[in-house]
Design an enzyme around this catalytic site. Structure first.
Site, PDB file in Angstrom:
ATOM      1  N   SER A   1      37.742  45.196  39.209  1.00 30.55           N
ATOM      2  CA  SER A   1      36.578  46.349  39.660  1.00 30.55           C
ATOM      3  C   SER A   1      36.031  45.547  40.490  1.00 30.55           C
ATOM      4  CB  SER A   1      35.954  46.691  39.228  1.00 30.55           C
ATOM      5  OG  SER A   1      36.694  47.205  37.848  1.00 30.55           O
TER       6      SER A   1
ATOM      7  N   ASP B   1      30.977  54.991  43.077  1.00 31.57           N
ATOM      8  CA  ASP B   1      30.641  53.714  42.628  1.00 31.57           C
ATOM      9  C   ASP B   1      31.065  52.743  43.201  1.00 31.57           C
ATOM     10  OD1 ASP B   1      31.653  52.164  40.012  1.00 31.57           O
ATOM     11  OD2 ASP B   1      33.899  53.078  40.654  1.00 31.57           O
TER      12      ASP B   1
ATOM     13  N   HIS C   1      29.770  50.991  38.845  1.00 30.32           N
ATOM     14  CA  HIS C   1      30.653  50.315  37.050  1.00 30.32           C
ATOM     15  C   HIS C   1      30.002  48.685  37.187  1.00 30.32           C
ATOM     16  CE1 HIS C   1      35.003  50.061  38.555  1.00 30.32           C
ATOM     17  NE2 HIS C   1      35.244  49.300  37.833  1.00 30.32           N
TER      18      HIS C   1
END
Length: 376
Positions: A230, A151, A120
């Protein structure tokens, strides 16, 4: 001719102004006073000059230097020692997109420049990416491949002297183990936060509306993680990467920016490594499947998931499972939601053998299922 001196008179004494005279008492008193004043002035001036030159002030702060205490020596196994060792392998990832620039974190996985991050972070990018290293230098990067459902994405940079991270074993983690989260939350590069493993195999179903659905059995931690973390590493007390920080839970309303409340989740590194190797080797990742689909909780005592579909000749079918069977546990992990079945299966590599406890009618049984890779 000489004058005549009148008898009975003496000549008036004459004083030579240039001749040395005998000091008076006043003079004797003034000399030491003036000498003392001059000495004091000169001493003060010299003292001030030396103090300014030496950087010292009139007030001395602190005590005399002492030996550094053992607790402040930052041993290699301390949190500070671990952070110092891992930080050079962590990068900030920037990806250009039509809406601007997406920013996240990543870490160096190979000496030749492969970097692991979240899908992402790079999703929706135009293909142009760059990384910022621990020392502030930057380098262009290319996207090697990405897998939306896990992911995980892999990018690559060209730079000599890269230091890859050391990988740990996420299957060996225990609740309560200390961990560090490292990355660039809110563009604050080289940020390190500490916490513990709060839970294991926390099944997650995540994704943006209209986007791919991501499944994984996550490592839950209370280390502070925010936007920008992230893709960064979650490391254990020995400095080994055990997870990839991926998502957080928050109490904000829809449309508001989420922040840390002590509920962060990381993709287990064993799963992330497997996906990374697939992406580097073939450009895409294999997806582990059991060959069955559950339609939801049974709603009866004992819980479990009722199988709504079993693929012919698939792993579940080969292990003897049938439509209507209720899956109770996989490798001892209770099944309560359909997400549990999908996420937990994805944790394992294709070819792994798992123990499935199930109920058929009133009988509880066990079987071994050899998981497979999706034909896709």
């Amino acid at each position: 001719m000489p004058g005549v001196v009148a008898p009975g008179t003496e000549p008036e004494p004459v004083t030579d102004p240039d001749a040395p005279g005998r000091p008076t008492l006043r003079h004797l008193l003034l000399i030491p006073v003036i000498t003392a004043l001059l000495a004091g002035t000169l001493g003060g001036a010299l003292g001030y000059a030396f103090a300014v030159r030496g950087g010292a002030g009139a007030t001395v702060l602190g005590g005399a230097p002492a030996e550094v205490p053992a607790l402040a020596q930052r041993k290699p196994e301390s949190l500070a020692g671990v952070a110092e060792r891992v930080l050079p392998s962590v990068v900030t990832v920037r990806v250009s997109s039509l809406g601007g620039t997406s920013e996240g974190s990543g870490f160096i996985a190979t000496a030749d420049g492969h970097v692991i991050t979240n899908d992402h972070v790079v999703a929706g990018g135009t293909g142009k990416a760059s990384v910022v290293f621990n020392d502030g230098s930057t380098a262009p990067a290319t996207i090697v491949g990405q897998d939306a459902e896990s992911d995980i994405a892999v990018i690559k940079v060209s730079r000599p002297g890269l230091r890859p991270v050391e990988f740990g074993d996420s299957d060996a983690l225990a609740v309560g183990d200390p961990v560090l989260a490292i990355g660039s939350p809110l563009s604050l590069a080289n940020t390190v936060t500490a916490g513990i493993v709060s839970a294991l195999d926390r099944t997650m179903q995540a994704g943006e509306p209209g986007g791919p659905v991501r499944y994984y059995a996550a490592i839950q931690t209370d280390a502070a993680v925010n936007h920008g973390n992230s893709g960064g590493p979650l490391v254990d007390g020995a400095g080994r990467v055990v997870g990839v920080n991926s998502t957080i839970k928050s109490l904000v309303a829809e449309g508001q920016e989420a922040g840390n409340i002590g509920l962060a989740f990381a993709i287990p590194i064993n799963q992330a490594k497997r996906v990374t190797q697939d992406i580097i080797g073939t450009g895409k990742a294999r997806r582990t499947v059991i060959g069955a689909r559950a339609d939801g909780p049974t709603g009866v005592a004992g819980g479990g998931l009722r199988l709504a579909e079993v693929e012919p000749s698939g792993p579940a079918d080969g292990a003897g499972l049938k439509v209507g069977d209720v899956i109770l546990k996989i490798n001892g992990r209770p099944m309560t939601e359909p997400t549990d079945l999908t996420a937990l299966v994805r944790k394992f590599a294709p070819g792994s053998v798992v123990t499935v406890e199930y109920r058929r009618g009133s009988a509880r049984q066990n079987t071994s299922v050899t998981l497979a890779a999706d034909a896709k």
